[in-house]
Write a protein that holds these residues in place. Structure first.
Motif, PDB file in Angstrom:
ATOM      1  N   ALA A   1       0.832  -1.213   0.000  1.00 53.24           N
ATOM      2  CA  ALA A   1       0.000   0.000   0.000  1.00 53.24           C
ATOM      3  C   ALA A   1       0.867   1.264   0.000  1.00 53.24           C
ATOM      4  O   ALA A   1       0.556   2.244  -0.683  1.00 53.24           O
ATOM      5  CB  ALA A   1      -0.922  -0.014   1.218  1.00 53.24           C
ATOM      6  N   PHE A   2       1.948   1.240   0.765  1.00 47.56           N
ATOM      7  CA  PHE A   2       2.810   2.424   0.867  1.00 47.56           C
ATOM      8  C   PHE A   2       3.493   2.699  -0.480  1.00 47.56           C
ATOM      9  O   PHE A   2       3.520   3.836  -0.959  1.00 47.56           O
ATOM     10  CB  PHE A   2       3.850   2.212   1.979  1.00 47.56           C
TER      11      PHE A   2
ATOM     12  N   ASP B   1       2.478   1.801  -3.442  1.00 43.96           N
ATOM     13  CA  ASP B   1       1.446   2.297  -4.375  1.00 43.96           C
ATOM     14  C   ASP B   1       1.152   3.765  -4.116  1.00 43.96           C
ATOM     15  O   ASP B   1       1.074   4.569  -5.038  1.00 43.96           O
ATOM     16  CB  ASP B   1       0.114   1.555  -4.157  1.00 43.96           C
ATOM     17  N   HIS B   2       0.951   4.088  -2.836  1.00 42.00           N
ATOM     18  CA  HIS B   2       0.576   5.451  -2.478  1.00 42.00           C
ATOM     19  C   HIS B   2       1.639   6.457  -2.910  1.00 42.00           C
ATOM     20  O   HIS B   2       1.321   7.571  -3.312  1.00 42.00           O
ATOM     21  CB  HIS B   2       0.370   5.526  -0.961  1.00 42.00           C
ATOM     22  N   MET B   3       2.890   6.071  -2.785  1.00 42.58           N
ATOM     23  CA  MET B   3       3.979   7.008  -3.093  1.00 42.58           C
ATOM     24  C   MET B   3       4.435   6.905  -4.542  1.00 42.58           C
ATOM     25  O   MET B   3       5.331   7.633  -4.962  1.00 42.58           O
ATOM     26  CB  MET B   3       5.169   6.766  -2.151  1.00 42.58           C
TER      27      MET B   3
ATOM     28  N   ASP C   1       6.001  12.848   4.650  1.00 45.43           N
ATOM     29  CA  ASP C   1       5.157  11.797   4.064  1.00 45.43           C
ATOM     30  C   ASP C   1       4.122  12.396   3.121  1.00 45.43           C
ATOM     31  O   ASP C   1       3.354  13.285   3.520  1.00 45.43           O
ATOM     32  CB  ASP C   1       4.334  11.057   5.136  1.00 45.43           C
ATOM     33  N   GLY C   2       4.068  11.903   1.913  1.00 45.55           N
ATOM     34  CA  GLY C   2       3.004  12.293   0.981  1.00 45.55           C
ATOM     35  C   GLY C   2       3.244  13.602   0.255  1.00 45.55           C
ATOM     36  O   GLY C   2       2.504  13.935  -0.671  1.00 45.55           O
TER      37      GLY C   2
ATOM     38  N   SER D   1       5.233  16.318  -2.272  1.00 47.85           N
ATOM     39  CA  SER D   1       5.681  16.013  -3.630  1.00 47.85           C
ATOM     40  C   SER D   1       6.538  17.143  -4.204  1.00 47.85           C
ATOM     41  O   SER D   1       6.578  18.249  -3.667  1.00 47.85           O
ATOM     42  CB  SER D   1       4.467  15.765  -4.535  1.00 47.85           C
TER      43      SER D   1
ATOM     44  N   ARG E   1       5.533  12.115  -5.808  1.00 49.47           N
ATOM     45  CA  ARG E   1       5.659  12.060  -4.349  1.00 49.47           C
ATOM     46  C   ARG E   1       7.134  11.958  -3.957  1.00 49.47           C
ATOM     47  O   ARG E   1       7.907  11.226  -4.593  1.00 49.47           O
ATOM     48  CB  ARG E   1       4.928  10.832  -3.806  1.00 49.47           C
TER      49      ARG E   1
ATOM     50  N   LEU F   1      -1.834   5.264   7.078  1.00 51.35           N
ATOM     51  CA  LEU F   1      -1.614   5.622   5.669  1.00 51.35           C
ATOM     52  C   LEU F   1      -2.927   6.093   5.030  1.00 51.35           C
ATOM     53  O   LEU F   1      -2.936   7.032   4.234  1.00 51.35           O
ATOM     54  CB  LEU F   1      -1.038   4.415   4.908  1.00 51.35           C
ATOM     55  N   GLY F   2      -4.010   5.467   5.433  1.00 55.37           N
ATOM     56  CA  GLY F   2      -5.321   5.870   4.925  1.00 55.37           C
ATOM     57  C   GLY F   2      -5.724   7.263   5.387  1.00 55.37           C
ATOM     58  O   GLY F   2      -6.646   7.860   4.833  1.00 55.37           O
TER      59      GLY F   2
ATOM     60  N   ASP G   1      -3.684  11.553   3.237  1.00 54.93           N
ATOM     61  CA  ASP G   1      -4.034  12.624   2.295  1.00 54.93           C
ATOM     62  C   ASP G   1      -4.991  13.630   2.913  1.00 54.93           C
ATOM     63  O   ASP G   1      -4.915  14.830   2.637  1.00 54.93           O
ATOM     64  CB  ASP G   1      -4.561  12.034   0.982  1.00 54.93           C
TER      65      ASP G   1
END
Ligand SMILES: Cc1ncc(COP(=O)(O)O)c(C=O)c1O
Length: 427
Positions: A70-71, A73-75, A187-188, A190, A195, A271-272, A275
């Motif tokens: 998940a991490f 993918d998110h980044m 974190d998150g 960019s 990112r 992580l959820g 954002d």
């Protein structure tokens, strides 16, 4: 009847009424949101008795593995390795890109001490470079610090602000160097819509309690390069060589920095939340800036410039005044207004964010007298307290405010009022 603008009222430090009625909530963005979902995630792991990522009494997906997927993918990266801390992520990242004894890594003079110490932990030496007004690595000073022994550059995205990743990556490619991003505090965030952490060769995050999202203690590295992932993973897990069918001739020994299933379960929930936290902090910071920039401009105060404003994680609002004495006075006056402000460098106060206070680095102190990174260096390395004067000048004149995601609109209007009042009176 005309009412006096509140910004003309007496300062709280001089006996006036504080601009802000109550102090800010504690600044632990993800930490303050820990609630039912994190509890449930932890209980699920405990009830399963499957506390180790690779096995337990029940089959099933591993939280650590889920977090990594998940991490990444998110980044926007292909691979991730979840570990026990941000420092461990940096160490595994450095091992991943092959930094070792005899190598030099360029590190900004303003970062948490874990950045240079991770370099030392793999047997290499940190070489310090100045930061610019963004308080991130100045690419031109980084270039000036390159020697024939430089192997990598470590931009650090301090206080959520992206370093100049275009210039840093261009420099690294031109000089045949690698880039390891220390993304512990961002974190998150960019740069140029990518990112942070996914732009260099490897990116390293911390999930320690003070960070944007957290599981108390933890870390994770991301990369798009399969070789770097394999090497980082083998360093993080002593048995990875046997577990992941790595060809015998490629297997390297590591140490155990494996994250526990309990920590990974919490990190996955957090992580959820990322954002939404970023949206909230960005909106509050936008308001703070919009509400104070007229007074700042008139007073000749520089609000911290940002390499990519849309990418800023927005955990902090920083501005530079004329001198350290004014910064100290302004921060004191803001605290009296119930606005949590502080200075960023005080020579007399031990602070591991500023290179002057990195005692074991500055003294080149190894664990035993028999060896250590500075004895393995291929040239004499010198550090001195005044070697990065621009960094000290900027930090000394900086006033720092947290941008708390829990603030309401009223909570932002009051600090704007208070900041304007203090800047009008004291600068
Ligand atoms: C910039 C920076 N790098 C590295 C670290 C190390 O992370 P950890 O404390 O999780 O080891 C931190 C945080 O503590 C940090 O702020």
């Amino acid at each position: 009847m005309t009412t006096k603008p509140r910004s003309a009222e007496k300062l709280a430090i001089e006996g006036g009424t504080p601009a802000r009625q109550r102090p800010d909530p504690p600044m632990y963005p993800g930490g303050m949101l820990i609630g039912a979902e994190e509890e449930e995630a932890v209980l699920e792991v405990l009830r399963s008795k499957r506390l180790f990522r690779y096995y337990g009494p029940v089959e099933g997906p591993s939280k650590a593995e889920d977090l990594e997927r998940a991490f990444a993918d998110h980044m926007g990266a292909r691979y991730a390795v979840a570990v026990t801390s941000g420092t461990a992520a940096l160490i595994c990242g450095l091992q991943g890109i092959g930094v070792g004894p005899g190598d030099e890594v360029i590190v900004p003079a303003y970062t948490w001490i874990a950045s240079p110490l991770a370099v030392a932990a793999v047997g290499a030496v940190p070489v310090l470079a100045e930061v610019d007004e963004t308080l991130t690595l100045d690419p031109s000073d980084a270039e000036a610090k390159i020697t024939p022994f430089t192997k990598a550059i470590m931009p650090v995205h301090m206080r959520g602000l992206p370093a100049r990743m275009d210039a840093i990556v261009e420099l690294a490619r031109r000089r045949d160097l690698l880039v390891i991003e220390d993304t512990a505090q961002a974190d998150g965030a960019s740069f140029g819509s990518r990112r942070l952490g996914s732009i260099g060769d490897v990116g390293c995050f911390s999930l320690q309690f003070n960070k944007i999202i957290t599981c108390g203690e933890g870390g994770i590295l991301i990369t798009n390069d399969e070789e770097i992932w394999k090497r980082g993973m083998m360093h993080a897990d002593v048995a990875a060589g046997s577990r992941h069918n790595i060809p015998r001739e490629e297997i390297l020994g590591g140490v155990n920095y494996r994250i526990s299933e309990l920590q990974a379960a919490v990190a996955l929930v957090q992580l959820g939340r990322l954002d939404d936290l970023l949206t909230r902090m960005r909106e509050r910071k936008r308001m703070l800036k919009a509400g104070t920039e007229a007074v700042a401009r008139r007073k000749g105060i520089l609000i911290q410039p940002i390499n990519d404003e849309a990418g800023d994680a927005s955990v902090a609002f920083i501005f530079f005044v004329d001198s350290p004495a004014v910064a100290t006075r302004v921060a004191e006056a803001l605290r009296a207004e119930n606005i949590g402000a502080g200075v960023m460098y005080d020579p007399g106060r031990m602070d591991y964010h500023v290179y002057q206070h990195w005692v074991p680095v500055m003294a080149q102190r190894a664990w035993t007298p028999r060896g250590g990174p500075w004895r393995w260096a291929r040239r004499d390395i010198e550090y001195s307290p005044d070697m990065c004067p621009r960094t000290l000048d900027l930090l000394g004149r900086a006033v720092h405010l947290d941008v708390n995601p829990l603030l309401s609109n009223q909570d932002v209007e009051e600090p704007i009022e208070g900041i304007n009042r203090v800047l009008e009176a004291l600068t």
